[in-house]
Every structure is written in structure tokens, then in C-alpha cells.
Design a protein around this motif. Structure first.
Motif, mmCIF file in Angstrom:
data_model
loop_
_atom_site.group_PDB
_atom_site.id
_atom_site.type_symbol
_atom_site.label_atom_id
_atom_site.label_comp_id
_atom_site.label_asym_id
_atom_site.label_seq_id
_atom_site.Cartn_x
_atom_site.Cartn_y
_atom_site.Cartn_z
ATOM 1 N N PHE A 140 18.641 -34.122 3.116
ATOM 2 C CA PHE A 140 18.435 -35.520 3.507
ATOM 3 C C PHE A 140 18.629 -36.493 2.351
ATOM 4 C CE2 PHE A 140 16.316 -34.382 7.609
ATOM 5 C CZ PHE A 140 17.041 -35.247 8.414
ATOM 6 N N LYS A 141 18.308 -36.092 1.114
ATOM 7 C CA LYS A 141 18.384 -36.995 -0.042
ATOM 8 C C LYS A 141 19.732 -37.704 -0.174
ATOM 9 C CE LYS A 141 15.903 -33.891 -2.777
ATOM 10 N NZ LYS A 141 15.810 -33.149 -4.009
ATOM 11 N N ASP A 142 20.810 -36.966 -0.080
ATOM 12 C CA ASP A 142 22.146 -37.523 -0.309
ATOM 13 C C ASP A 142 23.041 -37.481 0.927
ATOM 14 O OD1 ASP A 142 21.590 -37.931 -3.082
ATOM 15 O OD2 ASP A 142 21.904 -35.773 -3.397
ATOM 16 N N SER A 143 22.454 -37.311 2.091
ATOM 17 C CA SER A 143 23.244 -37.084 3.299
ATOM 18 C C SER A 143 23.793 -38.352 3.952
ATOM 19 C CB SER A 143 22.395 -36.350 4.337
ATOM 20 O OG SER A 143 21.362 -37.208 4.816
ATOM 21 N N GLY A 144 23.161 -39.492 3.697
ATOM 22 C CA GLY A 144 23.536 -40.699 4.428
ATOM 23 C C GLY A 144 22.832 -40.784 5.776
ATOM 24 N N TYR A 145 21.932 -39.827 6.042
ATOM 25 C CA TYR A 145 21.174 -39.800 7.297
ATOM 26 C C TYR A 145 19.685 -39.780 7.000
ATOM 27 C CZ TYR A 145 25.481 -38.587 9.752
ATOM 28 O OH TYR A 145 26.747 -38.603 10.276
ATOM 29 N N GLU A 146 18.915 -40.132 8.004
ATOM 30 C CA GLU A 146 17.475 -39.951 7.944
ATOM 31 C C GLU A 146 17.015 -39.284 9.229
ATOM 32 O OE1 GLU A 146 15.999 -43.833 7.062
ATOM 33 O OE2 GLU A 146 16.440 -44.618 9.035
ATOM 34 N N TYR A 147 15.852 -38.681 9.170
ATOM 35 C CA TYR A 147 15.291 -37.974 10.317
ATOM 36 C C TYR A 147 14.943 -38.969 11.410
ATOM 37 C CZ TYR A 147 12.299 -34.746 12.907
ATOM 38 O OH TYR A 147 11.739 -33.950 13.883
ATOM 39 N N ASP A 148 15.357 -38.690 12.635
ATOM 40 C CA ASP A 148 15.044 -39.550 13.774
ATOM 41 C C ASP A 148 13.737 -39.072 14.399
ATOM 42 O OD1 ASP A 148 14.852 -41.054 16.070
ATOM 43 O OD2 ASP A 148 16.929 -40.702 16.705
ATOM 44 N N GLU A 149 12.654 -39.737 14.035
ATOM 45 C CA GLU A 149 11.322 -39.324 14.493
ATOM 46 C C GLU A 149 11.084 -39.580 15.974
ATOM 47 O OE1 GLU A 149 8.216 -40.815 11.973
ATOM 48 O OE2 GLU A 149 9.280 -40.176 10.168
ATOM 49 N N THR A 150 11.982 -40.288 16.633
ATOM 50 C CA THR A 150 11.813 -40.558 18.062
ATOM 51 C C THR A 150 12.382 -39.424 18.919
ATOM 52 O OG1 THR A 150 13.924 -41.739 18.324
ATOM 53 C CG2 THR A 150 12.005 -43.034 17.609
ATOM 54 N N LYS A 151 13.012 -38.442 18.294
ATOM 55 C CA LYS A 151 13.634 -37.319 19.015
ATOM 56 C C LYS A 151 12.968 -36.006 18.633
ATOM 57 C CE LYS A 151 16.748 -40.233 20.516
ATOM 58 N NZ LYS A 151 16.724 -40.793 21.819
ATOM 59 N N LEU A 152 13.439 -34.901 19.203
ATOM 60 C CA LEU A 152 12.866 -33.583 18.953
ATOM 61 C C LEU A 152 13.866 -32.682 18.247
ATOM 62 C CD1 LEU A 152 11.287 -33.053 22.488
ATOM 63 C CD2 LEU A 152 10.043 -33.512 20.367
ATOM 64 N N ASP A 153 13.405 -31.992 17.209
ATOM 65 C CA ASP A 153 14.260 -30.971 16.592
ATOM 66 C C ASP A 153 13.990 -29.652 17.309
ATOM 67 O OD1 ASP A 153 11.912 -29.775 15.267
ATOM 68 O OD2 ASP A 153 12.082 -31.443 13.865
ATOM 69 N N PHE A 154 14.924 -28.715 17.183
ATOM 70 C CA PHE A 154 14.725 -27.420 17.822
ATOM 71 C C PHE A 154 15.594 -26.356 17.168
ATOM 72 C CE2 PHE A 154 18.060 -29.543 20.226
ATOM 73 C CZ PHE A 154 19.009 -28.547 20.459
ATOM 74 N N GLU A 155 15.222 -25.116 17.455
ATOM 75 C CA GLU A 155 15.992 -23.961 17.004
ATOM 76 C C GLU A 155 16.709 -23.387 18.220
ATOM 77 O OE1 GLU A 155 12.855 -22.681 13.488
ATOM 78 O OE2 GLU A 155 12.938 -21.461 15.317
ATOM 79 N N PHE A 156 17.923 -22.878 17.997
ATOM 80 C CA PHE A 156 18.695 -22.291 19.093
ATOM 81 C C PHE A 156 19.105 -20.874 18.718
ATOM 82 C CE2 PHE A 156 22.572 -21.616 21.664
ATOM 83 C CZ PHE A 156 21.989 -21.742 22.919
ATOM 84 N N TYR A 157 18.664 -19.932 19.532
ATOM 85 C CA TYR A 157 18.925 -18.514 19.319
ATOM 86 C C TYR A 157 19.876 -18.026 20.402
ATOM 87 C CZ TYR A 157 14.617 -18.963 16.620
ATOM 88 O OH TYR A 157 13.657 -19.357 15.727
ATOM 89 N N ASP A 158 21.109 -17.698 20.026
ATOM 90 C CA ASP A 158 22.070 -17.202 21.007
ATOM 91 C C ASP A 158 22.443 -15.762 20.683
ATOM 92 O OD1 ASP A 158 23.799 -17.478 18.854
ATOM 93 O OD2 ASP A 158 24.825 -19.229 19.663
ATOM 94 N N GLU A 159 23.568 -15.304 21.207
ATOM 95 C CA GLU A 159 23.972 -13.909 21.015
ATOM 96 C C GLU A 159 24.199 -13.546 19.540
ATOM 97 O OE1 GLU A 159 27.427 -16.497 21.354
ATOM 98 O OE2 GLU A 159 25.804 -16.191 22.773
ATOM 99 N N ARG A 160 24.314 -14.534 18.657
ATOM 100 C CA ARG A 160 24.530 -14.267 17.236
ATOM 101 C C ARG A 160 23.262 -13.812 16.514
ATOM 102 N NH1 ARG A 160 26.147 -19.622 15.009
ATOM 103 N NH2 ARG A 160 24.484 -20.163 16.436
#
Length: 179
Positions: A140-160
């Protein structure tokens, strides 16, 4: 570790979950215990049989009860087209549309006979934990983005992520461009 930035429309998730608390730090232990029960109780098979999702893959998501609350629900479910098939013991959630930075964890050998002749069951969770840490402590420090606290993060587990020599999964972090 370079993420892919994507826009994802809203989607529905149904599955099993637990209520836990962030304040006392027990949520990491609670979630780990939940994963053990998930396997022991055969919830993955039950979920796929009952919900018949359009694609394979589980979503792991923490949903705060409210902005002020220290309680949250951890949901491990599948993406579904509607909420007609979940049973009363399942949890449902509509995840809002968002822009995400998608990070893929470093590959880990989870095959039997893998690294050092056996699969180390801690390697994959450690890769996931280190990826989360990298996102919030470095990227996040140098990404040009910030965390959007109004949304939800998640993990995705597929066949990999099913006991492969190159086991990985994706972490979806909601972002907005820095102003």
C-alpha cells in the motif's frame, strides 16, 4: 508480488460460518478451529451438494457486525446465483461491487511426499499470512491505492489450492485510487 487490479460486480455467497471477536485476538484461533471442523464435518461436500454452485471455489470472508462492533462473522462459502438453496444452518451474504487488488500467494508444495518428503500443513497458512502482511505493511505504501474500508476483502480458494506441488490461492483487497 504484483497484484492484478480488477473491477468485480456484486456477488452472492452461501456457506458455513462462525461468530468471533477481534478484540481479544481469539479470532485467528477461532477461524483455524472452524477450518478443522469444516473438514471434520464434511461441510465442503454438503455445501457443494446442496448449493450446486456454477463454479468450483470457496470464498473466505470476515464480515464485521457493524463499524463499532468488535464481533465479526467468518463465512466460508461458495458463490451462488441466488439464495433459494441454502439450508437454515447456512449463512448468506451479498458482497458489493468493488475494485480489487488481487494477490496470489507464493506457491507451496502441499503434495504428500512434497518438501522434505512430506507436506508441511503450516506452509500454506504461513504463505497466506505473509501475503496479507505484505499487502498492508509494504504494498500500500507506494501503490497509488488505499484500502477501501466501505467494501469487504476476501480469500478465494479454487482448484489451485488442493494439495498440489504449486498450491496457491488469491486474496482480494478492495482499493480506491489515492487522491
Amino acid at each position: 508480488m504484483v497484484p492484478t487490479i480488477i473491477s468485480k460486480p456484486s456477488f452472492k455467497v452461501a456457506g458455513y460460518g462462525i461468530k468471533t471477536n477481534i478484540a481479544d485476538g481469539s479470532f485467528t484461533k477461532d477461524i483455524a478451529a472452524f477450518w478443522n471442523n469444516y473438514d471434520i464435518n464434511g461441510w465442503e461436500c454438503k455445501m457443494y451438494d446442496q448449493l450446486n454452485p456454477p463454479m468450483h471455489g470457496e470464498v473466505g470472508i470476515c464480515v464485521p457486525e457493524s463499524r463499532e462492533s468488535e464481533s465479526l462473522v467468518y463465512l466460508l462459502g461458495v458463490i451462488v446465483e441466488d439464495f433459494e438453496k441454502p439450508t437454515p444452518d447456512m449463512i448468506t451474504l451479498e458482497v458489493p461491487e468493488a475494485t480489487y487488488a488481487v494477490f496470489t500467494t507464493p506457491p507451496v508444495d502441499m503434495t504428500i511426499g512434497g518438501k522434505n518428503g512430506k507436506a508441511n500443513q503450516e506452509d500454506f497458512p504461513n504463505a497466506i499470512s505473509k501475503t496479507w502482511k505484505y499487502v498492508f505493511e509494504e504494498w500500500f505504501k507506494d501503490s497509488g491505492y488505499e484500502y477501501d474500508e466501505t467494501k469487504l476483502d476476501f480469500e478465494f480458494y479454487d482448484e489451485r489450492c488442493h494439495f498440489r506441488p504449486d498450491t496457491v490461492m488469491d486474496i482480494y483487497v478492495p482499493v480506491i485510487k489515492k487522491i
